[in-house]
Design an enzyme around this catalytic site. Sequence first.
Site, PDB file in Angstrom:
ATOM      1  N   SER A   1     -31.271  -4.425  -3.533  1.00  0.00           N
ATOM      2  CA  SER A   1     -32.208  -5.157  -4.379  1.00  0.00           C
ATOM      3  C   SER A   1     -33.558  -5.210  -3.670  1.00  0.00           C
ATOM      4  O   SER A   1     -33.691  -5.832  -2.613  1.00  0.00           O
ATOM      5  CB  SER A   1     -31.701  -6.582  -4.633  1.00  0.00           C
TER       6      SER A   1
ATOM      7  N   GLN B   1     -36.221  -0.491 -23.570  1.00  0.00           N
ATOM      8  CA  GLN B   1     -35.710   0.751 -22.987  1.00  0.00           C
ATOM      9  C   GLN B   1     -34.392   1.206 -23.598  1.00  0.00           C
ATOM     10  O   GLN B   1     -33.897   2.283 -23.269  1.00  0.00           O
ATOM     11  CB  GLN B   1     -35.528   0.577 -21.475  1.00  0.00           C
TER      12      GLN B   1
ATOM     13  N   LEU C   1     -42.276  -2.567  -5.102  1.00  0.00           N
ATOM     14  CA  LEU C   1     -41.536  -2.761  -3.862  1.00  0.00           C
ATOM     15  C   LEU C   1     -40.682  -1.541  -3.525  1.00  0.00           C
ATOM     16  O   LEU C   1     -40.168  -0.856  -4.410  1.00  0.00           O
ATOM     17  CB  LEU C   1     -40.620  -3.990  -3.973  1.00  0.00           C
TER      18      LEU C   1
ATOM     19  N   CYS D   1     -42.445  -5.829 -20.591  1.00  0.00           N
ATOM     20  CA  CYS D   1     -42.990  -7.112 -21.035  1.00  0.00           C
ATOM     21  C   CYS D   1     -43.626  -7.794 -19.834  1.00  0.00           C
ATOM     22  O   CYS D   1     -43.047  -7.814 -18.742  1.00  0.00           O
ATOM     23  CB  CYS D   1     -41.889  -7.994 -21.622  1.00  0.00           C
TER      24      CYS D   1
ATOM     25  N   ASP E   1     -36.590   1.059  -6.114  1.00  0.00           N
ATOM     26  CA  ASP E   1     -36.167   0.591  -7.431  1.00  0.00           C
ATOM     27  C   ASP E   1     -34.798   1.113  -7.869  1.00  0.00           C
ATOM     28  O   ASP E   1     -33.953   0.346  -8.318  1.00  0.00           O
ATOM     29  CB  ASP E   1     -37.236   0.958  -8.470  1.00  0.00           C
TER      30      ASP E   1
END
Length: 377
Positions: free
Chosen positions: A139, A220, A169, A240, A134
Site C-alpha cells: 500500500s 472505471q 506515491l 473523482c 500504485d
Amino acid sequence: MDIRTFKEEVVAYSKEVGIDKIGFASVDVFGELKARLKRQQDLGYQSGFEKGSLEERTEPNRLLPGAQSIISVALAYPSKMHDAPRSVKGERRGIFCRASWGRDYHDVLRDRLQKLAAFIKERFPEAELSSMVDTGELSDRAVAERAGIGFSGKNSAIITEEFGSYVYLGEMVTNIPFEPDEPVDDSCGDCNICVDTCPTGALVEGGQLNAQRCIAFLTQTKDFLPDEFRTKLGNRLYGCDTCQTVCPKNRKKDFHNHKEFEPDPEVAKPKLIPLLSISNREFKEKFGPVSGSWRGKKPIQRNAILALAHYKDKTAVDELIRLMKDDPRPVIRGTAAYGLGKIGTAACYAAIEEAQAAEENEDVLFEMEKGLQFQNQ
C-alpha cells in the site's frame, strides 16, 4: 559505508532528479493495515483492482527476502488547470480527475525511481532493490505514512504538509538498513468535511472507504453503471476529486513542479459528443498517454453518455440515437437509450420505441424501458 551519510546522499540526489519528498520506513509487518484490509475484505469494500494476498500487501519481506528498509517517494501534481475551457451549452465537456492530468504518473514515478535506483547501485553495488508504483502489492499510502511523507486523512489519502494530498506515491524496498524516519501526527482533528461531502457516501467514516461506492472506482467499471450512481456522476469521465477539493489542507495548494503533469485542456476536459464516435486509434493517440485511459474507451464513452444526460444536451440526440441503434456493445446501446430518455424530447422517446422492435439483448431492452419511464416523471 556509513549508512547515515549515505542516506543523506540519497535524499540530496532525490531532489536533483525531481522527487519532491522522500522518506524512509522500516520493513516491519503492517499489522494494523492487515487487520483493516481483512475487515475491508469481509465487508465487501474492496475494488477488485488490488494486487497480491493480504500477506504480500503487508509483509515487505515477502516481496524482497532480506529487505531491511523501504524508501517512499512523492511527486506533487497540479490542482488547477491553466486556460481551462468552459463547458457551455452546445459544447458540453467532461472532466478527468486531477490525478489523470498530464502524462501517466506510473511512467513518471518509475522514471524517478529508476534514476534513484541507479544512483544507489552505483554507490552500493550489493544493494537489492524492488520498486513499485500504485500497481504493486504494498500500500503506497501505508508506506508513505510510516515514512513520514504525510498522515492518512479521513479521505483515505496521504496529506502532506507541503503539497496537501495532491501527490503521487511510489516506493522501493531494499536490503540497505536505512534508518527510518518518524511518522507525522494525524491532524484532521474534528474536521469531517470530506466524509460529509462524498457524493455517494463511499467514505463510510474517517479513513474507511467503501470502494464499491466510490465514484473514482465506478468510473472505471465496464458494465452498466448502477442506477443509484448515475445522477451522482455529473460530468466526470474518470475519477473523482470531491474529497480532495473540499479538504481544508488542500486550500491554495497548486504545484506545477513537473512539466509531465501539466494537462492538455482538450484531453483533461474534452468535449463530450466527439468522444462518442472516437475510433480506437484516435482514442489511443489522444488519451493513451494519460492514466485515465487504462481501461480503454468503453467506460469513458459510457460516462460521456451519462454526462450528456446530466446536462440534458439536446444537441447530442442524433448521436445517441445512432449509438442506441448501431453500436455493437450492449452497455453503450443501453446507456444511450437511458440517456435519450433523460434528455426527454419527443424525438428521443420515438427513437427508443422504434429501436425496441429490433433490439434482442435483454439488458438493453431493460434500459430502453427505463428511458421511456422518464416520460411519466
